[in-house]
Structure formats: C-alpha cells, structure tokens
Enzyme design. Sequence first.
Site, PDB file in Angstrom:
ATOM      1  N   GLY A  11      20.891  -7.562  40.634  1.00 58.67           N
ATOM      2  CA  GLY A  11      22.214  -7.720  41.259  1.00 58.67           C
ATOM      3  C   GLY A  11      22.186  -7.444  42.744  1.00 58.67           C
ATOM      4  O   GLY A  11      23.036  -6.755  43.285  1.00 58.67           O
ATOM      5  N   ALA A  12      21.183  -8.037  43.428  1.00 54.31           N
ATOM      6  CA  ALA A  12      20.980  -7.713  44.849  1.00 54.31           C
ATOM      7  C   ALA A  12      21.553  -8.772  45.790  1.00 54.31           C
ATOM      8  O   ALA A  12      21.335  -8.698  46.993  1.00 54.31           O
ATOM      9  CB  ALA A  12      19.486  -7.524  45.121  1.00 54.31           C
ATOM     10  N   SER A  13      22.312  -9.741  45.275  1.00 54.48           N
ATOM     11  CA  SER A  13      22.850 -10.774  46.175  1.00 54.48           C
ATOM     12  C   SER A  13      24.106 -10.309  46.894  1.00 54.48           C
ATOM     13  O   SER A  13      24.594 -10.997  47.790  1.00 54.48           O
ATOM     14  CB  SER A  13      23.163 -12.053  45.382  1.00 54.48           C
ATOM     15  N   ASN A  86      21.173  -2.327  38.510  1.00 57.60           N
ATOM     16  CA  ASN A  86      22.389  -2.313  39.335  1.00 57.60           C
ATOM     17  C   ASN A  86      23.378  -3.420  38.988  1.00 57.60           C
ATOM     18  O   ASN A  86      24.587  -3.231  39.139  1.00 57.60           O
ATOM     19  CB  ASN A  86      21.964  -2.429  40.809  1.00 57.60           C
ATOM     20  N   SER A 138      29.138   4.647  37.159  1.00 58.43           N
ATOM     21  CA  SER A 138      30.383   4.688  37.936  1.00 58.43           C
ATOM     22  C   SER A 138      31.130   5.982  37.640  1.00 58.43           C
ATOM     23  O   SER A 138      31.047   6.526  36.532  1.00 58.43           O
ATOM     24  CB  SER A 138      31.278   3.499  37.556  1.00 58.43           C
ATOM     25  N   TYR A 151      36.093  -1.862  31.504  1.00 59.55           N
ATOM     26  CA  TYR A 151      34.991  -1.543  32.419  1.00 59.55           C
ATOM     27  C   TYR A 151      34.481  -0.124  32.148  1.00 59.55           C
ATOM     28  O   TYR A 151      33.265   0.106  32.061  1.00 59.55           O
ATOM     29  CB  TYR A 151      35.500  -1.679  33.858  1.00 59.55           C
ATOM     30  N   ALA A 152      35.427   0.830  31.970  1.00 63.03           N
ATOM     31  CA  ALA A 152      35.031   2.221  31.726  1.00 63.03           C
ATOM     32  C   ALA A 152      34.247   2.335  30.425  1.00 63.03           C
ATOM     33  O   ALA A 152      33.217   3.014  30.367  1.00 63.03           O
ATOM     34  CB  ALA A 152      36.270   3.122  31.677  1.00 63.03           C
ATOM     35  N   LYS A 155      30.764   1.235  31.020  1.00 64.86           N
ATOM     36  CA  LYS A 155      29.972   2.159  31.840  1.00 64.86           C
ATOM     37  C   LYS A 155      29.669   3.456  31.074  1.00 64.86           C
ATOM     38  O   LYS A 155      28.602   4.059  31.258  1.00 64.86           O
ATOM     39  CB  LYS A 155      30.708   2.465  33.150  1.00 64.86           C
TER      40      LYS A 155
HETATM   41  N1  LIG Z   1      32.085  -1.440  44.067  1.00 65.75           N
HETATM   42  C1  LIG Z   1      32.440  -0.299  43.494  1.00 65.75           C
HETATM   43  O1  LIG Z   1      33.480   0.318  43.825  1.00 65.75           O
HETATM   44  C2  LIG Z   1      31.567   0.287  42.418  1.00 65.75           C
HETATM   45  C3  LIG Z   1      31.836   1.596  42.016  1.00 65.75           C
HETATM   46  C4  LIG Z   1      31.056   2.175  41.039  1.00 65.75           C
HETATM   47  C5  LIG Z   1      30.006   1.464  40.476  1.00 65.75           C
HETATM   48  N2  LIG Z   1      29.772   0.179  40.856  1.00 65.75           N
HETATM   49  C6  LIG Z   1      28.661  -0.514  40.212  1.00 65.75           C
HETATM   50  O2  LIG Z   1      27.733  -0.909  41.193  1.00 65.75           O
HETATM   51  C7  LIG Z   1      26.998  -2.030  40.726  1.00 65.75           C
HETATM   52  C8  LIG Z   1      27.003  -3.107  41.804  1.00 65.75           C
HETATM   53  O3  LIG Z   1      28.359  -3.492  42.011  1.00 65.75           O
HETATM   54  P1  LIG Z   1      28.911  -4.037  43.380  1.00 65.75           P
HETATM   55  O4  LIG Z   1      30.180  -3.338  43.651  1.00 65.75           O
HETATM   56  O5  LIG Z   1      27.839  -4.027  44.404  1.00 65.75           O
HETATM   57  O6  LIG Z   1      29.287  -5.526  42.904  1.00 65.75           O
HETATM   58  P2  LIG Z   1      29.086  -6.976  43.562  1.00 65.75           P
HETATM   59  O7  LIG Z   1      29.146  -6.900  45.048  1.00 65.75           O
HETATM   60  O8  LIG Z   1      30.028  -7.870  42.838  1.00 65.75           O
HETATM   61  O9  LIG Z   1      27.588  -7.316  43.133  1.00 65.75           O
HETATM   62  C9  LIG Z   1      27.258  -7.514  41.793  1.00 65.75           C
HETATM   63  C10 LIG Z   1      25.855  -8.079  41.727  1.00 65.75           C
HETATM   64  O10 LIG Z   1      25.510  -8.236  40.352  1.00 65.75           O
HETATM   65  C11 LIG Z   1      25.028  -9.569  40.174  1.00 65.75           C
HETATM   66  N3  LIG Z   1      25.318 -10.010  38.828  1.00 65.75           N
HETATM   67  C12 LIG Z   1      26.510 -10.095  38.194  1.00 65.75           C
HETATM   68  N4  LIG Z   1      26.357 -10.567  36.949  1.00 65.75           N
HETATM   69  C13 LIG Z   1      25.023 -10.788  36.796  1.00 65.75           C
HETATM   70  C14 LIG Z   1      24.227 -11.285  35.734  1.00 65.75           C
HETATM   71  N5  LIG Z   1      24.752 -11.666  34.563  1.00 65.75           N
HETATM   72  N6  LIG Z   1      22.884 -11.351  35.931  1.00 65.75           N
HETATM   73  C15 LIG Z   1      22.328 -10.986  37.102  1.00 65.75           C
HETATM   74  N7  LIG Z   1      23.020 -10.523  38.139  1.00 65.75           N
HETATM   75  C16 LIG Z   1      24.361 -10.435  37.981  1.00 65.75           C
HETATM   76  C17 LIG Z   1      25.741 -10.405  41.234  1.00 65.75           C
HETATM   77  O11 LIG Z   1      24.978 -11.549  41.617  1.00 65.75           O
HETATM   78  P3  LIG Z   1      25.191 -13.044  41.023  1.00 65.75           P
HETATM   79  O12 LIG Z   1      26.665 -13.226  40.853  1.00 65.75           O
HETATM   80  O13 LIG Z   1      24.548 -13.909  42.067  1.00 65.75           O
HETATM   81  O14 LIG Z   1      24.432 -13.065  39.744  1.00 65.75           O
HETATM   82  C18 LIG Z   1      25.736  -9.428  42.401  1.00 65.75           C
HETATM   83  O15 LIG Z   1      24.504  -9.491  43.089  1.00 65.75           O
HETATM   84  C19 LIG Z   1      27.677  -2.476  39.429  1.00 65.75           C
HETATM   85  O16 LIG Z   1      26.943  -1.991  38.333  1.00 65.75           O
HETATM   86  C20 LIG Z   1      29.032  -1.805  39.509  1.00 65.75           C
HETATM   87  O17 LIG Z   1      29.572  -1.571  38.228  1.00 65.75           O
HETATM   88  C21 LIG Z   1      30.515  -0.432  41.829  1.00 65.75           C
END
Ligand SMILES: NC(=O)c1ccc[n+]([C@@H]2O[C@H](COP(=O)([O-])OP(=O)(O)OC[C@H]3O[C@@H](n4cnc5c(N)ncnc54)[C@H](OP(=O)(O)O)[C@@H]3O)[C@@H](O)[C@H]2O)c1
Length: 250
Positions: A11-13, A86, A138, A151-152, A155
């Site tokens: 999930g690094a995009s 991630n 999270s 979502y909770a 997680k």
């Molecule tokens: N943002 C927050 O407030 C927050 C808080 C707590 C925890 N988190 C956690 O942090 C992590 C990253 O979240 P983020 O906030 O950085 O989200 P984000 O900006 O939406 O990034 C999510 C990443 O996951 C990839 N992804 C989604 N579905 C996928 C799949 N089926 N296979 C492979 N890759 C997939 C997406 O790339 P593609 O769409 O290109 O596949 C994207 O690179 C998640 O686990 C999230 O639950 C986020």
Amino acid sequence: MNSNKVIWITGASSGIGRALALNYAQNYPDDRVVVSSRSRASLEETFKNNPNVFCYAADVTDQTSMQQVASTIEQNFGRLDIVFVNAGICEYIDNYPVDMASVDRVFDTNVKGAIHSVNVALPLLERVSNPRIVAVGSQVVFAPFPRAGLYAASKIAMTAFFEALRLDVKRQNIAVSIVYPGFVDTPASPDKSFPRPFLLSPEDAASRIIDGVNRGRRDIIFPKRLYWLLKLKYLTKLWEFIVLPEDIKK
Ligand SMILES: NC(=O)c1ccc[n+]([C@@H]2O[C@H](COP(=O)([O-])OP(=O)(O)OC[C@H]3O[C@@H](n4cnc5c(N)ncnc54)[C@H](OP(=O)(O)O)[C@@H]3O)[C@@H](O)[C@H]2O)c1
C-alpha cells in the site's frame, strides 16, 4: 546510515505507505525498498526519482499476486528484512442494515490481506538475522468512533492476529511491531466534516513509525495525546454504566 536491508511496504502508492517508502529511500540509501499496491503506474510515477525503490503491482486480497512479489524479491535480492503490512481501506457505515459487500471489501483487505502478506513474507524473513514484521493498525481499536464500526472491527481482528503472531514467531527470532496511528491526513482519513484531533501529516507519521522500528518497539502508538483521550472516554463510559444505569437503558 548503512544497513543494506531489503524492506517491503504494501500500500505504498499513497498516504502513510508512500511516506514510509520516501523516508527510507531518502534517508537509508543503502537499503532497497520494494513497494507494492494495485497500481504499478502510480507507484512508478511516485518513485521515478528514487533508484533504490522497486515497484510491483499486487492486490493484497489475492495471495497469488502477493506470492509473485515475494518470489521476485527472493530472485532479485535474495533476502527480506522488514515487511510493512500497511495496505488498508476504510469504509464508513452510512446507514443500517450494513452493506455486506462493504463488509467483504474491508475484511478482505484489512484482515485477509494482512494475513496473505504474512503468509508470503514469512519464508523469506525466517532466513535473515533480526527480521521484523510491522503491522499498521489504528487507534480506532481503543474506543468506538461513530460510523466506524466496520473499520474498527477489521482493525481489532487484524491487531489480534498480529498479537498472537508475535508469540508464534518468537522462536524464529522474528519481531512483530504493531503501529497504532491516530488521524493522518491521507485519502483514507475521514473528510473534514469529521473532527480529526491532533491530525498528523503522512511524513510525520512515517518518521514516528521508522523511529519506533529503529528502537525495536513492539507497539508504536502516536500521537499519545489522542491515545489518552480515548482511554479516558472508556473510563467515562464505565462510570456512566455504574452510576447511571437508567440513562443507558433509554
Ligand atoms: N489515515 C489515517 O488517519 C489512518 C489512521 C490509522 C491507521 N491508518 C492505516 O494506515 C494504513 C495506510 O492508510 P492511509 O491512510 O495511508 O491510506 P491511503 O492513502 O488510502 O493508502 C492506502 C494504500 O493501500 C493500497 N491498497 C488499498 N487496497 C489495496 C489492495 N487490495 N491491495 C493492495 N494495496 C491496496 C492503496 O493503493 P492502490 O489503491 O493503488 O492499491 C494505497 O497505496 C491503512 O492500513 C490504514 O488503515 C490510517
């Protein structure tokens, strides 16, 4: 900082994963950073100026595509030192009954996707000294948030899996870190109509995660102010239950 590690970030995009990869690419030039997500094109665009970043398309819900990345890592680098589990999605419950297609999407990605990632990474991690799995959970697991039950639940399930995994892989000397971020300003975070106290940038979140990993932390929780606020809310609920049971029944 020399280490010559091979690091895989799912999930690094976008968001936290992207910031983690850029931090490693810029500050740890001797490491090789493997990044994956469903879109290889967006990965290649993001990391076009980072020669130590290697981009692969893989959907975490599909163990075969994840296995292909693991096999490529083995062929190209011969080792894997750290995997960041991630990739994740957040879908809110807008009304009840809950849309079961949404349940499938969230659990397939956040729970089954995390387990697929571990399944394919473990055989590689077992062969190096000081390997580590870093699971991005999270702070939603610490207290209820409105509309975030699905979502909770995902997680909490994911976190339970990694807590047990930590015990299961201890004998193989594989460390497991669980990250509990608060609100991070990414596309997955709630829109601005939702209060997001102590909001962090993805870059700040990434440097806190890498600092925790470098220190060998089991649990990486930030920001701590949000954590304590959530814990205190739990206490408040407990007091309400003990002192005002009539109100709860209404
Ligand atoms: N943002 C927050 O407030 C927050 C808080 C707590 C925890 N988190 C956690 O942090 C992590 C990253 O979240 P983020 O906030 O950085 O989200 P984000 O900006 O939406 O990034 C999510 C990443 O996951 C990839 N992804 C989604 N579905 C996928 C799949 N089926 N296979 C492979 N890759 C997939 C997406 O790339 P593609 O769409 O290109 O596949 C994207 O690179 C998640 O686990 C999230 O639950 C986020």
